[in-house]
Design an enzyme around this catalytic site. Structure first.
Site: not given
Lengths: 348, 348, 348, 348
Positions: D153-155, D157-158
């Protein structure tokens, strides 16, 4: 390409948006090597100190522009403000390196016209004789042989391409042209001022330079060259609350009979072998070209009013500046014209 | 004012932007009481459930529009889509309450013109006889006596006010008018669709409805009424990546001699006693009027091209819709015309 | 109200956003008259020259601040940068007029703390004795009698109100507080700089002042006053690409048992008679309060982690600055506290 | 590379943002050929009809996903919503082609956890056994051999990259972690809804999914794997009024002694040979990584509070989705990991 000797280039003027975009395109360009990036005010810093997105990618040290004077360079890009650029062109004119000047200093047909519209004395009038207006769709053959390219302005690129097929065929009334143009804020440059303050731009929209913008005469001259007639353009720029993009909505009365099919054919024929002009069937948005070298055009004939409306969209920092300069470089160096310009528009 | 009996009003159609803006203005208006706010799809919810900014301010329950049928109301505001609004006007036309219709259903001169541009049959052609076009700067006397106000469109408000002084004096060539207009996204309404999706609007800009937008004929009719001549307008709307605001850049060729002083005087005289039109010496931005009922106009004569460029700015949801409706109400109820419309533009 | 003598006020410092917002609120305030608006750098210009949205509304001439020295004023608003404001407070401290200082110069508990966080010597340490921290929800009684109000910072207003109910009851672990705050760009002020350049803000988002922002100590002091314990706050501000609004997301570990109902009740009781704090059942957005004096708070207890998340939203220029100052003025002058603060949030 | 046989790939799901970004990256990737792009709802249209920026670049016809069932493909990218993706994984699991699933269907450690957080029954529990969490910085060796990649997921990953160096060394208190994350609107997907309506996003900012967002458990699991301890994360996402970008501000209490130098060294060592993680000395903005595969991290130790604040920035559509998928593909196909991922961030 990777195995061949690379061409040597320099970017003079690193702090602005066009300098940064040139660096982005040229550092990925397969046929060139960036020998020097210069900045008087930031000499000694890293390029990525000024433009943090380049951290780890382009950490090259910024040098004084003095270093380029006797360098063995093929192409020098001048990403400087008008008025300052002409100094460099004068100084560098005896060198081997060919020059692509992104400022407005050599775009017009004579120093007299320049002085009238820029209200500034020109210190290198001789330059006008050799300068070639660097719009590849119109002047590719001249560009290939040129030693001094006057890279077009952003508004003129969008405006001229939008109407060129019609003026080249002398198909519009020359006093009927109205160009209502809108640009993203990067067109106003990197300098902090009330004009570029976020709170004056965001959620706002306004016209400026009404009746007096310097790009007016640049458009008039280039359209006039195509039609071989003096052309009067009503040009009104507006400031959009976006970073990038120009949309030019051009209005003109046709000479003689017109219809939509005929109009489309004129545009498609004119740009048949131009890889970066896309003729559309519907109105383009600026995000359809953002981050790319494309110019999208939608020509429309309004039967009710018998008026042509031609809408064009470009990325002002790319087709309107940096990628246009790279396109010119490709032509000058005998490279395939698309080299290094394959970026697909970044959307959303 | 506070001690007098208040007028009773209803807002029909609560879910859209104009409904919400009407509620904002009218809930602070000193001379009226909001008796009913209706919504078929949200009946039973609180107004502040739909529009959370009103929490604790306007928690009134949304009712079915049936309640207004026999209510003792002075004014009914219809904040409904065109095509639906005409049904209500027909049904309510026998009632005591006077109607302010914010849709496009009764703005044009005849059902025939309506059907040609809206491509929809009109079910209440009789309404056109009595409907008054509610632009207070032009039709205040008729508005005062009217029982059915067709509240103007947002683009027409900006466009007509921008050129009215010149057409009223028959000072422009009627086939030379180009209006290049730009609107914030709220003009597209509250409905979720690809058109209103953030990623299609943000950092984007494009034209739409080229040659076919319904506001074209509304502008042509009103300008034609002023000059007593058929007027052909080239109208091109564009979508701005902002919430609110319309900027209309109008171009026209003057008849006879023109100069900047003469032009300014024409505008200042025409709007001398109109408290909400401000003639400017420089180009307005949409943020100069945001959140207010003002229409700012900058008339400019370009000596070089002998063309007039008149730039006007309004808040599309206010002067282009809700506050215009309140202005009309004030006139109809015999109130001071500025009542409840004192908002100062919200900037930044 | 209109028939009574109005109170005389002055606004010192006209060029910034808070000066302009004070003028907007006070020019419509029924109980005051703006006698003077001052600006050293723009003396002699009209207020509407600086802030064109005021054309025809507030065209008052800007004066040198010298004029206020012996004026017969009731309230003087200082809308000046910190470091400069203290000079004025010192000079004016002997006058009859009461002062509302919108800078940070007198918000902290002592000159020593000021000097540690602002890294600047304080020239009027005596001022701290009399200054009252102007957060009406906490200190209304003291504010009424004060002659020098230190109007709170924008971040502290949102942050303190977000946690005050819990700290007042000593219900959170004092070393567990993390406040992750986000502000619109107007918080950075009107000065043009790389920080406020559109292209650095638009489509961007970043943290700044990490671990060192001056508002940290202001929050810690006020929360500490409520709980009577030293409170350590981890405060991280971020810059939002919007004009207005602060959203503060505060995290804290509860002492003792907690549940959602209990949490909501604590907040509702604490703010029961505070007309401008709205406790919400869902997370507020900054647009729910834009253009208004409201502070919206959503307190949430996460059962899974046993942590409280309290989210507050204000308009940084209003509840975080100008309308807070007017609220303080109302209290000082014995007016109804809501007077002139009835603006409904402007959304969309 | 150009002379070698290209790998055959397909993109299943063309209408969303990740489908479009995959197409952009893969159409310029030197080692692959896009054999099929599928869309059930738009079968028969051109890809550039859906995504007009691709006009003349990728005009390939969209096919039904049936075509991929017996194709000779090397890699299939599933750019589908969760819940639908698992169907395809199940059906395709017997084929030769290896799968990169961009949905959330196989990211968690078990179907039970999936069902608890996604509130949906999982129809292919067997898939979890073979699925590899496709975060190349942590799991490159497993990815190379995997036949089913669960693209992160994007969140997560960060968030995971932001804290991984510390959790891998077990250097933070596992119950002290707060991650306050902010995402551009494209994270909400291409579907038109009130959430994605421009007027609800623009000039707004709000939190959502507080305490319940599915990415919470994905972060907790991956951090827990690194530290070998259960990790409890307080994760709060917020919606930014920008197209692209995630900024995650992570807070944690260190175990044992900490100082800034030590902290930086931990991060630099951990990511020493990871070409797309850049450790910064100052806080990154989302525009520093926009349009690129970079993850920029600024680790900061606040001496005053003894807390670590680690700030990370990615482009949610690239490092948070499409370019991460391409990175995984490169590893799976034995290519140089940077291949086709050289994009320099687009700024401004």
């Amino acid at each position: 390409m990777q195995n061949h000797k690379k061409f040597n280039i320099a970017i003079v003027g690193a702090s602005g948006f066009t300098g940064s975009e040139l660096a982005r395109l040229l550092s990925l360009h397969p046929a060139v090597k960036i020998n020097h990036i210069t900045s008087e005010s930031h000499e000694g810093k890293k390029f990525s100190d000024l433009h943090p997105q380049f951290l780890g990618i382009l950490d090259q040290t910024l040098e004084s522009s003095k270093v380029i004077k006797n360098s063995d360079l093929d192409i020098i890009f001048l990403a400087l403000p008008h008025g300052i650029s002409m100094d460099f062109v004068k100084t560098l004119s005896e060198q081997k390196a060919r020059i692509i000047d992104l400022s407005g200093d050599f775009r017009l047909e004579s120093p007299e016209v320049y002085e009238a519209w820029y209200q500034k004395q020109h210190i290198f009038p001789e330059g006008f004789k050799n300068a070639v207006y660097g719009l590849p769709e119109l002047h590719a053959e001249k560009i290939k042989k040129s030693r001094l390219i006057a890279n077009p302005g952003c508004y003129p690129t969008a405006s001229i391409l939008s109407l060129a097929p019609l003026t080249a065929l002398d198909m519009i009334e020359t006093d009927s042209v109205v160009i209502d143009a809108k640009s993203g804020l990067t067109g106003a440059g990197v300098k902090a001022s009330p004009t570029t303050h976020f709170s004056n731009v965001n959620e706002n929209f306004k016209a400026y330079g009404i009746g007096t913008h310097r790009h007016t005469v640049e458009i008039e001259e280039q359209l006039g060259l195509l039609s071989n007639k003096p052309t009067l353009v009503q040009f009104t720029p507006h400031l959009l609350p976006v970073d990038r993009g120009i949309l030019a909505t051009a209005y003109a009365k046709p000479k003689g009979e017109m219809d939509q099919n005929k109009l489309e054919k004129i545009y498609e024929d004119f740009y048949a072998d131009k890889p970066f002009v896309r003729i559309r069937k519907t109105a383009p948005g600026i995000k359809d070209v953002r981050g790319s070298h494309y110019c999208d055009i939608f020509p429309f004939w309004d039967e009710r009013t018998n008026r042509i409306i031609s809408i064009s969209a470009i990325d002002n920092l790319l087709k309107g500046a940096a990628s246009q300069a790279v396109h010119n470089m490709n032509l000058m160096l005998g490279l395939e014209e698309q080299t290094g310009l394959e970026q697909i528009p970044l959307r959303p």
